[in-house]
Motif scaffolding. Structure first.
Motif, PDB file in Angstrom:
ATOM      1  N   VAL A   4       0.842  -1.200   0.000  1.00  0.00           N
ATOM      2  CA  VAL A   4       0.000   0.000   0.000  1.00  0.00           C
ATOM      3  C   VAL A   4       0.872   1.243   0.000  1.00  0.00           C
ATOM      4  O   VAL A   4       1.672   1.445   0.920  1.00  0.00           O
ATOM      5  N   GLU A   5       0.709   2.059  -1.041  1.00  0.00           N
ATOM      6  CA  GLU A   5       1.436   3.313  -1.130  1.00  0.00           C
ATOM      7  C   GLU A   5       0.567   4.459  -0.600  1.00  0.00           C
ATOM      8  O   GLU A   5      -0.661   4.404  -0.673  1.00  0.00           O
ATOM      9  N   SER A   6       1.232   5.481  -0.136  1.00  0.00           N
ATOM     10  CA  SER A   6       0.541   6.696   0.285  1.00  0.00           C
ATOM     11  C   SER A   6       1.501   7.862   0.190  1.00  0.00           C
ATOM     12  O   SER A   6       2.715   7.669   0.045  1.00  0.00           O
ATOM     13  N   GLY A   7       0.942   9.062   0.263  1.00  0.00           N
ATOM     14  CA  GLY A   7       1.776  10.248   0.322  1.00  0.00           C
ATOM     15  C   GLY A   7       1.832  11.083  -0.935  1.00  0.00           C
ATOM     16  O   GLY A   7       2.448  12.147  -0.946  1.00  0.00           O
ATOM     17  N   LEU A  19       6.784   9.726  -0.006  1.00  0.00           N
ATOM     18  CA  LEU A  19       5.906   8.595  -0.250  1.00  0.00           C
ATOM     19  C   LEU A  19       6.233   7.474   0.723  1.00  0.00           C
ATOM     20  O   LEU A  19       7.398   7.290   1.093  1.00  0.00           O
ATOM     21  N   SER A  20       5.210   6.732   1.091  1.00  0.00           N
ATOM     22  CA  SER A  20       5.393   5.583   1.969  1.00  0.00           C
ATOM     23  C   SER A  20       4.843   4.336   1.289  1.00  0.00           C
ATOM     24  O   SER A  20       3.876   4.402   0.536  1.00  0.00           O
ATOM     25  N   CYS A  21       5.477   3.227   1.573  1.00  0.00           N
ATOM     26  CA  CYS A  21       5.036   1.935   1.047  1.00  0.00           C
ATOM     27  C   CYS A  21       5.001   0.964   2.214  1.00  0.00           C
ATOM     28  O   CYS A  21       6.056   0.639   2.776  1.00  0.00           O
ATOM     29  N   SER A  22       3.823   0.527   2.561  1.00  0.00           N
ATOM     30  CA  SER A  22       3.668  -0.398   3.675  1.00  0.00           C
ATOM     31  C   SER A  22       3.429  -1.806   3.163  1.00  0.00           C
ATOM     32  O   SER A  22       2.648  -2.009   2.225  1.00  0.00           O
ATOM     33  N   THR A  74       7.942  -0.625   6.352  1.00  0.00           N
ATOM     34  CA  THR A  74       7.594   0.510   5.504  1.00  0.00           C
ATOM     35  C   THR A  74       8.829   1.027   4.790  1.00  0.00           C
ATOM     36  O   THR A  74       9.901   1.153   5.393  1.00  0.00           O
ATOM     37  N   THR A 113       0.227   5.696  -6.196  1.00  0.00           N
ATOM     38  CA  THR A 113      -0.147   6.992  -5.647  1.00  0.00           C
ATOM     39  C   THR A 113       0.290   8.071  -6.639  1.00  0.00           C
ATOM     40  O   THR A 113       1.415   8.042  -7.135  1.00  0.00           O
TER      41      THR A 113
END
Length: 119
Positions: A4-7, A19-22, A74, A113
């Motif tokens: 899951v990417e975010s940011g 950006l973050s990748c969990s 992450t 993202t």
């Protein structure tokens, strides 16, 4: 397995984003995790990859740095001095053990993202 990417978001040129990748169910001890990006009409390209033993930064010109937090599972991509040409969908992907250059060699992908840099 979830990636899951975010940011992502909209930022002006010379601005920054992180950006973050969990990851779930995957360990950095066993998997290489890469950042990729794909701009409209262009090939998906690798931005960076970090594996259990190696790390690669692809043509980042010193503007992007990446790091990982093993405890949080992450991966981060810090993007500074952003340019309009950095506009793309950014993806995180994982594969067993070793980094690979081609996106097609990665098995697990996030939904991406969007990063948009305005001039």
């Amino acid at each position: 397995v979830q990636v899951v990417e975010s940011g992502g978001g909209l930022v002006q040129a010379v601005g920054s984003l992180r950006l973050s990748c969990s990851l779930s169910e995957l360990s950095f001890d066993d998997y290489a995790v890469g950042w990729f990006r794909q701009a409209p009409g262009k090939e998906r390209e690798r931005v960076s990859c970090i594996g259990p033993w190696t790390a690669y930064a692809d043509a980042l010109e010193g503007r992007f740095t990446f790091s990982r937090d093993n405890a949080k599972k992450t991966l981060y991509l810090q993007m500074n001095s952003l340019k309009p040409e950095d506009t793309a969908m950014y993806y995180c992907a994982a594969r067993s053990r070793f980094c690979a250059q081609s996106w097609s060699d990665y098995d697990y992908w996030g939904q991406g993202t969007q990063v948009t840099v305005s001039s």
